[in-house]
Design an enzyme around this catalytic site. Structure first.
Site, PDB file in Angstrom:
ATOM      1  N   ASP A 120     107.859   8.616  95.646  1.00  0.00           N
ATOM      2  CA  ASP A 120     107.598   9.093  94.280  1.00  0.00           C
ATOM      3  C   ASP A 120     108.912   9.321  93.509  1.00  0.00           C
ATOM      4  O   ASP A 120     109.026   8.948  92.345  1.00  0.00           O
ATOM      5  CB  ASP A 120     106.816  10.419  94.322  1.00  0.00           C
ATOM      6  CG  ASP A 120     105.426  10.242  94.925  1.00  0.00           C
ATOM      7  OD1 ASP A 120     104.932   9.103  94.936  1.00  0.00           O
ATOM      8  OD2 ASP A 120     104.859  11.253  95.386  1.00  0.00           O
ATOM      9  N   HIS A 122      99.295  10.632  89.812  1.00  0.00           N
ATOM     10  CA  HIS A 122      98.534  10.083  90.946  1.00  0.00           C
ATOM     11  C   HIS A 122      98.129  11.226  91.858  1.00  0.00           C
ATOM     12  O   HIS A 122      98.633  12.351  91.722  1.00  0.00           O
ATOM     13  CB  HIS A 122      99.317   9.007  91.696  1.00  0.00           C
ATOM     14  CG  HIS A 122     100.490   9.503  92.467  1.00  0.00           C
ATOM     15  ND1 HIS A 122     101.697   9.781  91.897  1.00  0.00           N
ATOM     16  CD2 HIS A 122     100.635   9.797  93.793  1.00  0.00           C
ATOM     17  CE1 HIS A 122     102.543  10.196  92.819  1.00  0.00           C
ATOM     18  NE2 HIS A 122     101.922  10.234  93.981  1.00  0.00           N
ATOM     19  N   HIS A 162      97.347  13.027  95.672  1.00  0.00           N
ATOM     20  CA  HIS A 162      97.688  13.110  97.102  1.00  0.00           C
ATOM     21  C   HIS A 162      96.447  13.660  97.805  1.00  0.00           C
ATOM     22  O   HIS A 162      96.267  14.875  97.879  1.00  0.00           O
ATOM     23  CB  HIS A 162      98.874  14.054  97.329  1.00  0.00           C
ATOM     24  CG  HIS A 162     100.200  13.435  97.047  1.00  0.00           C
ATOM     25  ND1 HIS A 162     101.392  14.133  97.172  1.00  0.00           N
ATOM     26  CD2 HIS A 162     100.546  12.189  96.637  1.00  0.00           C
ATOM     27  CE1 HIS A 162     102.399  13.337  96.857  1.00  0.00           C
ATOM     28  NE2 HIS A 162     101.905  12.154  96.516  1.00  0.00           N
ATOM     29  N   GLU A 183      94.369   7.361  97.406  1.00  0.00           N
ATOM     30  CA  GLU A 183      95.131   7.795  96.233  1.00  0.00           C
ATOM     31  C   GLU A 183      94.663   7.038  94.998  1.00  0.00           C
ATOM     32  O   GLU A 183      94.152   5.920  95.086  1.00  0.00           O
ATOM     33  CB  GLU A 183      96.644   7.573  96.435  1.00  0.00           C
ATOM     34  CG  GLU A 183      97.240   8.452  97.517  1.00  0.00           C
ATOM     35  CD  GLU A 183      98.769   8.493  97.475  1.00  0.00           C
ATOM     36  OE1 GLU A 183      99.365   7.937  96.528  1.00  0.00           O
ATOM     37  OE2 GLU A 183      99.355   9.097  98.399  1.00  0.00           O
TER      38      GLU A 183
END
Lengths: 175, 321
Positions: free
Chosen positions: A108, A95, A97, A33
């Site tokens: 999150d 971000h 995945h 990530e």
């Protein structure tokens, strides 16, 4: 491109080039990530946010399933951005995945709540962009914390066709 | 600008729809199921199947106050007296839930108010113990005797006279010919009761609304109907009898004292006069639930928020998953 949250009547505008940049950054760190801050400005009586740039963390920890963003240097960088004309402010986070759907995990969701409640954060509704990356392409998911609930955005209807073509054309595989 | 009374009342109903609080409702239903199973385990064959009552069963609930009742129907020989039944159920629930809930004796029920959970929600369930009137007849006639723990309008403390076919009470609203209008008006009167701290039991408001629909020709738009029911209450509350559909010898009008009825009549008179004089006052008697304002208004008021005090936002170290 423009994303709209019909439920709460708010929208997000982000340039295709910035989306490309974020996807390339995420792809560079695949299969781990990666992420950073979203900075921009509120317009149209604060009903729309224009995301202008990303600020990348100097320090971070990441794995295939988590990403921890550090704070080193953020105050200075965000201070410099705030003095620009027009002024840019912190509006949220992004971000990736890797090999996952762009939907918020429990971590999150609680991260957004923690950010919104933090004493050094002056926005009430932090955004979250999740980029679901695979070796064949990407999917975007935009979210906002509004009245303590996470709401998702949809790509504005008249842009869907155009963007679908773009998404098909862009691939970030082969790392 | 004058308030459109009908539009406002529609919005009041929408903003108080129970489905708006589905998550909280689900918690209530789960807890009621847990209590029901605990009672069945404790009392075994002395207990028929517990069932749901209250406004949710009658489709007259509002989301500001859930009315989740659990009726526990006991067999005739399970207890010597109704008082012993009531005490036994109270003792059992108190022992089981004392660490996670406030357990208290109420008029005909035992109230359990669970501690605030991680979401800040409070679950409340009322357990109503009842004993079948005649041995082995409950499956056929649904008749139950309840124990009256404390003074209830004109009904004395310690009384065991309330015989109530609760299933008939539920059907009373559900089966009414004008059930949609009846339910709307009942919900509105419950909104008024809730926000204005008024005394009548919800069951009283339900029955007097049904009575008004039965006795008067009530038609027109929603304000016309609400006004007609309020006029009926204003004019008739002091003399009306409200037989319990579960047992016609119980008069639910007796759950209010004469002085309570005078007050209720005056409240209705004053409310009608003030709303007719100035339509804006309807908003204070029948407020919209601010948590779920009408969508258009809500959307037009929404914006990305900034906290008071201007500063540079610098987010903390944050972990994502």
């Amino acid at each position: 491109m423009k994303f709209v949250c019909q439920h709460i009547g708010l929208s997000i505008v982000i340039d295709d080039k910035l989306v490309d940049q974020l996807c390339r950054l995420g792809s560079d760190h695949y299969p781990k990530e990666y992420g950073g801050l979203l900075v921009g400005r509120y317009v149209n009586n604060n009903k729309e946010v224009i995301i202008e740039e990303t600020v990348l963390p100097k320090k971070f920890k990441s794995s295939a399933f988590s990403f921890e963003r550090g704070v080193e240097g953020l105050r200075k960088t965000l201070g410099d951005l705030s003095r620009r004309n027009p002024s840019l402010i912190y509006v949220g986070e992004w971000h990736t995945h890797p090999d996952g759907r762009p939907v918020p995990s429990g971590t999150d969701s609680s991260a957004l709540r923690t950010i919104a409640e933090h004493k050094d954060v002056f926005i009430k509704n932090p955004l979250l962009l999740i980029i679901g990356l695979s070796n064949t392409g990407y999917e975007l998911g935009f979210y906002v914390l509004y009245k303590n609930e996470i709401h998702s955005y949809e790509l504005e209807y008249n842009q869907q066709h155009k963007t679908e073509i773009n998404l098909i054309e862009k691939t970030y595989g082969g790392k | 600008m004058a308030t459109d009374k009908n539009k406002h009342l529609e919005e009041v109903l929408t903003s108080h729809k129970i489905s708006k609080e589905q998550a909280l409702l689900d918690k209530h239903i789960d807890k009621r199921k847990e209590i029901s199973e605990a009672l069945q385990e404790k009392y075994g064959s002395d207990l028929y199947s517990p069932f749901n009552s209250g406004s949710y069963a009658k489709h007259t609930a509002m989301n500001k106050k859930f009315d989740i009742d659990l009726i526990a129907p006991y067999k005739r020989n399970a207890f010597e007296t109704l008082e012993k039944m009531y005490s036994s159920v109270y003792d059992f629930l108190y022992d089981k839930y004392k660490n996670e809930a406030t357990v208290k004796k109420q008029k005909v029920s035992i109230g359990l108010e669970f501690n605030t959970d991680a979401d800040g929600d409070i679950v409340k369930v009322d357990v109503v113990p009842g004993r079948e009137l005649n041995k082995d007849q409950y499956p056929d006639d649904n008749n139950l005797n309840l124990y009256v723990y404390e003074q209830f309008g004109k009904i004395d403390k310690g009384s065991d006279r309330i015989k109530s076919n609760i299933k008939s009470q539920i059907e009373n609203v559900k089966g009414h010919a004008e059930k949609d209008s009846v339910r709307q008006i009942i919900r509105l009167l419950k909104v008024w009761k809730f926000y204005n701290g008024k005394k009548p039991k919800s069951f009283f408001l339900e029955l007097i609304t049904i009575k008004a629909f039965d006795k008067k020709t009530i038609s027109g738009d929603i304000w016309d109907k609400l006004k007609a029911v309020m006029e009926f209450i204003r004019d008739e509350v002091k003399s009306v009898s409200l037989p319990d559909p579960g047992n016609s010898s119980n008069d639910i009008a007796d759950t209010l004292t004469d002085s309570d009825k005078d007050t209720l009549s005056y409240d209705m008179k004053r409310m009608i006069e003030r709303i007719e004089e100035d339509s804006d006052t309807i908003k204070s008697y029948y407020p919209i639930n601010e948590k779920f304002p009408p969508e258009d208004e809500q959307k037009s008021n929404n914006s990305y928020g900034v906290k008071t005090g201007i500063g540079l936002s610098v987010p903390p170290v944050t972990r994502f998953g």
